[in-house]
Design a protein around this motif. Structure first.
Motif, PDB file in Angstrom:
ATOM      1  N   THR A   1       0.855  -1.178   0.000  1.00  0.00           N
ATOM      2  CA  THR A   1       0.000   0.000   0.000  1.00  0.00           C
ATOM      3  C   THR A   1       0.900   1.240   0.000  1.00  0.00           C
ATOM      4  N   SER A   2       0.291   2.410  -0.162  1.00  0.00           N
ATOM      5  CA  SER A   2       1.074   3.651  -0.178  1.00  0.00           C
ATOM      6  C   SER A   2       1.781   3.893   1.158  1.00  0.00           C
ATOM      7  N   LYS A   3       1.112   3.573   2.253  1.00  0.00           N
ATOM      8  CA  LYS A   3       1.737   3.763   3.565  1.00  0.00           C
ATOM      9  C   LYS A   3       2.911   2.813   3.743  1.00  0.00           C
ATOM     10  N   GLU A   4       2.757   1.583   3.275  1.00  0.00           N
ATOM     11  CA  GLU A   4       3.849   0.613   3.353  1.00  0.00           C
ATOM     12  C   GLU A   4       5.004   1.014   2.439  1.00  0.00           C
ATOM     13  N   SER A   5       4.657   1.560   1.274  1.00  0.00           N
ATOM     14  CA  SER A   5       5.686   2.027   0.341  1.00  0.00           C
ATOM     15  C   SER A   5       6.504   3.166   0.940  1.00  0.00           C
ATOM     16  N   MET A   6       5.816   4.090   1.618  1.00  0.00           N
ATOM     17  CA  MET A   6       6.518   5.204   2.240  1.00  0.00           C
ATOM     18  C   MET A   6       7.440   4.708   3.361  1.00  0.00           C
ATOM     19  N   ALA A   7       6.977   3.753   4.131  1.00  0.00           N
ATOM     20  CA  ALA A   7       7.807   3.196   5.200  1.00  0.00           C
ATOM     21  C   ALA A   7       9.029   2.486   4.611  1.00  0.00           C
ATOM     22  N   PHE A   8       8.823   1.788   3.515  1.00  0.00           N
ATOM     23  CA  PHE A   8       9.913   1.077   2.854  1.00  0.00           C
ATOM     24  C   PHE A   8      11.000   2.037   2.391  1.00  0.00           C
ATOM     25  N   ALA A   9      10.614   3.244   1.966  1.00  0.00           N
ATOM     26  CA  ALA A   9      11.576   4.228   1.463  1.00  0.00           C
ATOM     27  C   ALA A   9      12.500   4.756   2.553  1.00  0.00           C
ATOM     28  N   GLN A  10      12.076   4.664   3.813  1.00  0.00           N
ATOM     29  CA  GLN A  10      12.894   5.096   4.962  1.00  0.00           C
ATOM     30  C   GLN A  10      13.393   6.534   4.796  1.00  0.00           C
ATOM     31  N   GLY A  11      12.538   7.373   4.225  1.00  0.00           N
ATOM     32  CA  GLY A  11      12.877   8.777   4.086  1.00  0.00           C
ATOM     33  C   GLY A  11      13.775   9.111   2.918  1.00  0.00           C
ATOM     34  N   LYS A  12      14.167   8.121   2.123  1.00  0.00           N
ATOM     35  CA  LYS A  12      15.040   8.391   0.981  1.00  0.00           C
ATOM     36  C   LYS A  12      14.233   9.020  -0.162  1.00  0.00           C
ATOM     37  N   PRO A  13      14.834   9.959  -0.903  1.00  0.00           N
ATOM     38  CA  PRO A  13      14.121  10.609  -2.013  1.00  0.00           C
ATOM     39  C   PRO A  13      14.122   9.730  -3.257  1.00  0.00           C
ATOM     40  N   GLU A  14      13.293   8.697  -3.239  1.00  0.00           N
ATOM     41  CA  GLU A  14      13.235   7.774  -4.365  1.00  0.00           C
ATOM     42  C   GLU A  14      11.791   7.580  -4.802  1.00  0.00           C
ATOM     43  N   ALA A  15      11.619   7.076  -6.001  1.00  0.00           N
ATOM     44  CA  ALA A  15      10.282   6.792  -6.504  1.00  0.00           C
ATOM     45  C   ALA A  15       9.601   5.765  -5.605  1.00  0.00           C
ATOM     46  N   PRO A  16       8.279   5.811  -5.483  1.00  0.00           N
ATOM     47  CA  PRO A  16       7.572   4.819  -4.673  1.00  0.00           C
ATOM     48  C   PRO A  16       7.819   3.397  -5.168  1.00  0.00           C
ATOM     49  N   PHE A  17       7.916   2.471  -4.221  1.00  0.00           N
ATOM     50  CA  PHE A  17       8.133   1.049  -4.510  1.00  0.00           C
ATOM     51  C   PHE A  17       6.856   0.308  -4.171  1.00  0.00           C
ATOM     52  N   HIS A  18       6.246  -0.308  -5.170  1.00  0.00           N
ATOM     53  CA  HIS A  18       4.960  -0.983  -4.959  1.00  0.00           C
ATOM     54  C   HIS A  18       4.638  -1.818  -6.187  1.00  0.00           C
ATOM     55  N   GLY A  19       3.345  -1.985  -6.496  1.00  0.00           N
ATOM     56  CA  GLY A  19       2.925  -2.738  -7.656  1.00  0.00           C
ATOM     57  C   GLY A  19       2.000  -1.926  -8.541  1.00  0.00           C
ATOM     58  N   GLU A  20       1.583  -2.536  -9.619  1.00  0.00           N
ATOM     59  CA  GLU A  20       0.659  -1.904 -10.571  1.00  0.00           C
ATOM     60  C   GLU A  20      -0.268  -2.974 -11.123  1.00  0.00           C
ATOM     61  N   ILE A  21      -1.522  -2.615 -11.340  1.00  0.00           N
ATOM     62  CA  ILE A  21      -2.455  -3.528 -11.982  1.00  0.00           C
ATOM     63  C   ILE A  21      -3.017  -2.885 -13.242  1.00  0.00           C
ATOM     64  N   LEU A  22      -3.060  -3.668 -14.316  1.00  0.00           N
ATOM     65  CA  LEU A  22      -3.696  -3.265 -15.566  1.00  0.00           C
ATOM     66  C   LEU A  22      -4.726  -4.320 -15.937  1.00  0.00           C
ATOM     67  N   ILE A  23      -5.889  -3.867 -16.391  1.00  0.00           N
ATOM     68  CA  ILE A  23      -6.942  -4.773 -16.835  1.00  0.00           C
ATOM     69  C   ILE A  23      -7.329  -4.359 -18.255  1.00  0.00           C
ATOM     70  N   ALA A  24      -7.279  -5.303 -19.175  1.00  0.00           N
ATOM     71  CA  ALA A  24      -7.575  -5.018 -20.578  1.00  0.00           C
ATOM     72  C   ALA A  24      -8.830  -5.772 -21.020  1.00  0.00           C
ATOM     73  N   PHE A  25      -9.562  -5.168 -21.969  1.00  0.00           N
ATOM     74  CA  PHE A  25     -10.843  -5.706 -22.439  1.00  0.00           C
ATOM     75  C   PHE A  25     -10.835  -5.791 -23.966  1.00  0.00           C
ATOM     76  N   ASN A  26     -11.334  -6.890 -24.492  1.00  0.00           N
ATOM     77  CA  ASN A  26     -11.446  -7.060 -25.940  1.00  0.00           C
ATOM     78  C   ASN A  26     -12.868  -6.692 -26.376  1.00  0.00           C
ATOM     79  N   PRO A  27     -13.068  -5.523 -27.010  1.00  0.00           N
ATOM     80  CA  PRO A  27     -14.421  -5.105 -27.403  1.00  0.00           C
ATOM     81  C   PRO A  27     -15.103  -6.086 -28.348  1.00  0.00           C
ATOM     82  N   ASP A  28     -14.322  -6.785 -29.157  1.00  0.00           N
ATOM     83  CA  ASP A  28     -14.927  -7.699 -30.132  1.00  0.00           C
ATOM     84  C   ASP A  28     -15.594  -8.874 -29.432  1.00  0.00           C
TER      85      ASP A  28
END
Length: 339
Positions: A250-277
């Motif tokens: 989660t975002s709170k867990e990601s911030m804790a993981f960073a330990q105050g370092k100025p780095e991009a957030p570390f986490h995951g991403e989800i994408l869902i795709a749909f076939n209109p046909d």
């Protein structure tokens, strides 16, 4: 001397790739990152364009982003793909998993991609537009760091938690939107801070939980969700779908993981795709016409479809073969280059 610097599109790409590679990203990572930075800057999305090189370099200098990482793509189920970024930037993992996601969506009507163990800094619209180029509709979601207070709250618990959607259109740019569930994107507040400009009302609170228009105070306090409790609820949904659902932070867990370092957030991403046909029973052409009538009715009222300004900026910048950025930002970027 002008306050802005003009770059050709080719020199913009060369600048981005050279900065990234001189700071430890391999060529594959540098190209994947630059593709998105280039797309955003070309479309005048300044908060996610060349400005993001600063975060990329800060992130790898933290010592935890692996600029040499190779993503691992796993065929989990008929409609599920997982990509482990192995502590690299998310974009290379997305590129590696994209062909399988497209194939599964076309075969099954709907498919999901979960990207794990990734550092993420970028806009989401370039990713969903890649899926629309393949004739698919798509959504994408990520958490970030706990920079945003929930509705009625006084401290950061949620991320900026962007949500993107793209719908393919025949012979036209796709219908695409990409917005943070916070009132402002974090990058926008940083640009206001760099420019010494006051924020609009209702965007942020300070460290004591009081409303503020001071960008520096906002960076020390928390941002607010758009639409009060509605944006807050959407943000919580994204925390769940792009966090626990896919076994990531989660975002709170990601911030804790960073330990105050100025780095991009570390986490995951989800994408869902749909076939209109498949989902329309093979009546894609008929339903495309219905979608176009909807878009036409919106435009006929004088309203603007999302991304219209971005597409106009893209065409102008391609025609001029140039983009413009603040001179101060350009000098900051040049200072990142290592011999």
């Amino acid at each position: 001397m002008s306050d802005n610097v003009t770059l050709s599109l080719a020199s913009m790409r060369e600048l981005s790739e050279s900065i990234l590679m001189s700071n430890g990203f391999n060529q594959d990572h540098a190209q994947a990152i630059t593709d998105v930075i280039y797309a955003c800057q070309q479309d005048d999305c300044h908060s996610h364009g060349l400005y993001r090189l600063l975060m990329c370099v800060q992130s790898i200098q933290s010592g935890r982003v692996d600029g040499q990482a190779s993503p691992e793509v796993v065929d989990v189920a008929p409609s599920v793909v997982k990509a482990n970024a192995n502590s690299g930037i998310s974009l290379l993992a997305f590129n590696a998993a994209l062909p399988m996601l497209i194939e599964k969506t076309k075969q099954n009507g709907i498919a999901a991609l979960a990207i794990n163990n990734c550092y993420h800094f970028s806009a989401l619209w370039p990713e969903v537009e890649r899926l629309s180029e393949a004739g698919l509709a798509a959504i994408a979601m990520v958490p970030s760091h706990a920079w945003v207070a929930p509705a009625g709250g006084s401290r950061g618990t949620l991320g900026t938690n962007p949500f993107a959607f793209s719908w393919p259109r025949q012979g036209k740019h796709p219908f695409t939107f990409d917005f943070a569930t916070s009132e402002f994107a974090r990058g926008e507040i940083e640009l206001y801070r760099r420019a010494g400009k006051a924020l609009p009302e209702g965007v942020a609170i300070d460290a004591a939980g009081h409303p503020t228009t001071d960008a520096e105070a906002a960076m020390q306090g928390a941002m607010l969700t758009f639409g009060g409790y509605k944006g807050s609820a959407l943000s919580i949904m994204i925390e769940l779908l792009a966090g626990p659902l896919i076994d990531d932070l989660t975002s709170k867990e990601s911030m804790a993981f960073a330990q105050g370092k100025p780095e991009a957030p570390f986490h995951g991403e989800i994408l869902i795709a749909f076939n209109p046909d498949l989902l329309s029973g093979g009546h894609t052409e008929r339903n495309d016409e219905r979608a176009e009538r909807l878009f036409a009715d919106i435009v006929d009222q004088g309203a603007r479809l999302p991304s219209q300004r971005r597409y106009i900026a893209r065409e102008q910048n391609i025609q001029q073969d140039a983009v413009s950025i603040p001179r101060a930002l350009y000098e900051d970027i040049l200072a990142l280059r290592k011999a």
